[in-house]
Design a protein around this motif. Sequence first.
Motif, PDB file in Angstrom:
ATOM      1  N   PRO A 105      31.227  19.775  33.425  1.00  0.00           N
ATOM      2  CA  PRO A 105      31.642  19.104  34.981  1.00  0.00           C
ATOM      3  C   PRO A 105      30.756  19.188  36.142  1.00  0.00           C
ATOM      4  O   PRO A 105      30.320  20.901  36.526  1.00  0.00           O
ATOM      5  N   GLN A 106      30.241  18.508  37.044  1.00  0.00           N
ATOM      6  CA  GLN A 106      29.075  18.396  38.152  1.00  0.00           C
ATOM      7  C   GLN A 106      30.098  19.280  39.068  1.00  0.00           C
ATOM      8  O   GLN A 106      29.343  19.851  40.136  1.00  0.00           O
ATOM      9  N   GLY A 107      31.172  18.531  38.830  1.00  0.00           N
ATOM     10  CA  GLY A 107      31.957  18.941  40.744  1.00  0.00           C
ATOM     11  C   GLY A 107      31.382  18.847  42.196  1.00  0.00           C
ATOM     12  O   GLY A 107      31.346  17.232  41.558  1.00  0.00           O
ATOM     13  N   THR A 108      32.632  18.400  42.460  1.00  0.00           N
ATOM     14  CA  THR A 108      32.339  17.307  43.838  1.00  0.00           C
ATOM     15  C   THR A 108      31.753  17.888  44.644  1.00  0.00           C
ATOM     16  O   THR A 108      30.949  17.004  45.894  1.00  0.00           O
ATOM     17  N   GLU A 109      31.088  19.019  44.911  1.00  0.00           N
ATOM     18  CA  GLU A 109      30.079  19.392  45.579  1.00  0.00           C
ATOM     19  C   GLU A 109      28.876  18.579  44.869  1.00  0.00           C
ATOM     20  O   GLU A 109      27.688  17.926  46.622  1.00  0.00           O
ATOM     21  N   LYS A 110      28.294  17.915  43.950  1.00  0.00           N
ATOM     22  CA  LYS A 110      27.060  17.705  43.687  1.00  0.00           C
ATOM     23  C   LYS A 110      27.398  16.326  43.734  1.00  0.00           C
ATOM     24  O   LYS A 110      26.200  15.823  43.953  1.00  0.00           O
ATOM     25  N   LEU A 111      28.136  16.093  43.492  1.00  0.00           N
ATOM     26  CA  LEU A 111      28.623  14.636  44.000  1.00  0.00           C
ATOM     27  C   LEU A 111      28.038  14.098  45.687  1.00  0.00           C
ATOM     28  O   LEU A 111      27.912  12.897  45.907  1.00  0.00           O
ATOM     29  N   ARG A 112      28.898  14.862  46.552  1.00  0.00           N
ATOM     30  CA  ARG A 112      27.859  15.164  47.698  1.00  0.00           C
ATOM     31  C   ARG A 112      26.550  14.985  47.883  1.00  0.00           C
ATOM     32  O   ARG A 112      26.548  13.770  48.885  1.00  0.00           O
ATOM     33  N   GLU A 113      26.026  15.688  47.365  1.00  0.00           N
ATOM     34  CA  GLU A 113      25.049  15.895  47.223  1.00  0.00           C
ATOM     35  C   GLU A 113      24.196  14.474  47.416  1.00  0.00           C
ATOM     36  O   GLU A 113      23.159  14.047  48.099  1.00  0.00           O
ATOM     37  N   VAL A 114      24.815  14.212  46.563  1.00  0.00           N
ATOM     38  CA  VAL A 114      23.631  13.021  45.701  1.00  0.00           C
ATOM     39  C   VAL A 114      24.223  11.569  46.391  1.00  0.00           C
ATOM     40  O   VAL A 114      23.521  10.937  46.523  1.00  0.00           O
ATOM     41  N   CYS A 115      25.401  11.683  47.204  1.00  0.00           N
ATOM     42  CA  CYS A 115      25.951  10.448  48.367  1.00  0.00           C
ATOM     43  C   CYS A 115      24.881  10.984  49.562  1.00  0.00           C
ATOM     44  O   CYS A 115      25.200   9.238  49.716  1.00  0.00           O
ATOM     45  N   ARG A 116      25.013  11.508  49.507  1.00  0.00           N
ATOM     46  CA  ARG A 116      24.301  12.096  51.096  1.00  0.00           C
ATOM     47  C   ARG A 116      22.007  12.277  50.757  1.00  0.00           C
ATOM     48  O   ARG A 116      21.729  11.272  51.891  1.00  0.00           O
TER      49      ARG A 116
END
Length: 214
Positions: free
Chosen positions: A151-162
């Motif tokens: 799993p990528q995790g929520t921190e990588k999700l945050r990076e992509v969203c930004r």
Amino acid sequence: MKARTPSSAPLPRITVISSPATSTQVGSGTESLLLRLAGAPPCMILIREKHLSGRQLFALARDARKLPLTAGSRLLVSERIDIALTVGLDGVHLPEEACPLHLLRKAAPSLIFGRSVHSLRDAVAAEEAGAGYLFFSPVYSTPSKLAFGPPQGTEKLREVCRAVSIPVYALGGITLERTKECMECGAWGIAAISLFSGSEHLPSTIENLYRITG
């Protein structure tokens, strides 16, 4: 039937992804899922029965287009631009390894194009190529995404969203409890398969998700 011009209204925050039918009747799983969406808040619905032949998928998409979905819903199919245009669907979702997106947009400018991505680099590239939205996965551990690694995790999700300005949907292991965490990372919404296929009362599940996503 002509494809409809994409609406300028924001995309729904909830994406329901169909799963392959488990019975012997072609497409019955998706038809049941779509029928259970009656009365639910607007959703983006992705038909992705990859096991069906082109003829079978066309018939399923044609029948799905006739169903009385809530106004504001968007109906898409995985990869098949020809079916989307012929049936009059709203868009097409593309895997990461699909044909160049900017060329597909030229061929079908009336369609919404989304793309699956699994890294920050690919997310930025997809936006530059003209994607209208992204699925970023897998955020959490899920059997359906094991091929894409841990799993990528929520921190990588945050990076992509930004890093991008288009809607990002969190995908992979999504539950009601995890939805709030994904939204706090900047996700536009969530996309899921098992969350919806296992729901006995789909409209209520979607209503609860909208209370979380706003």
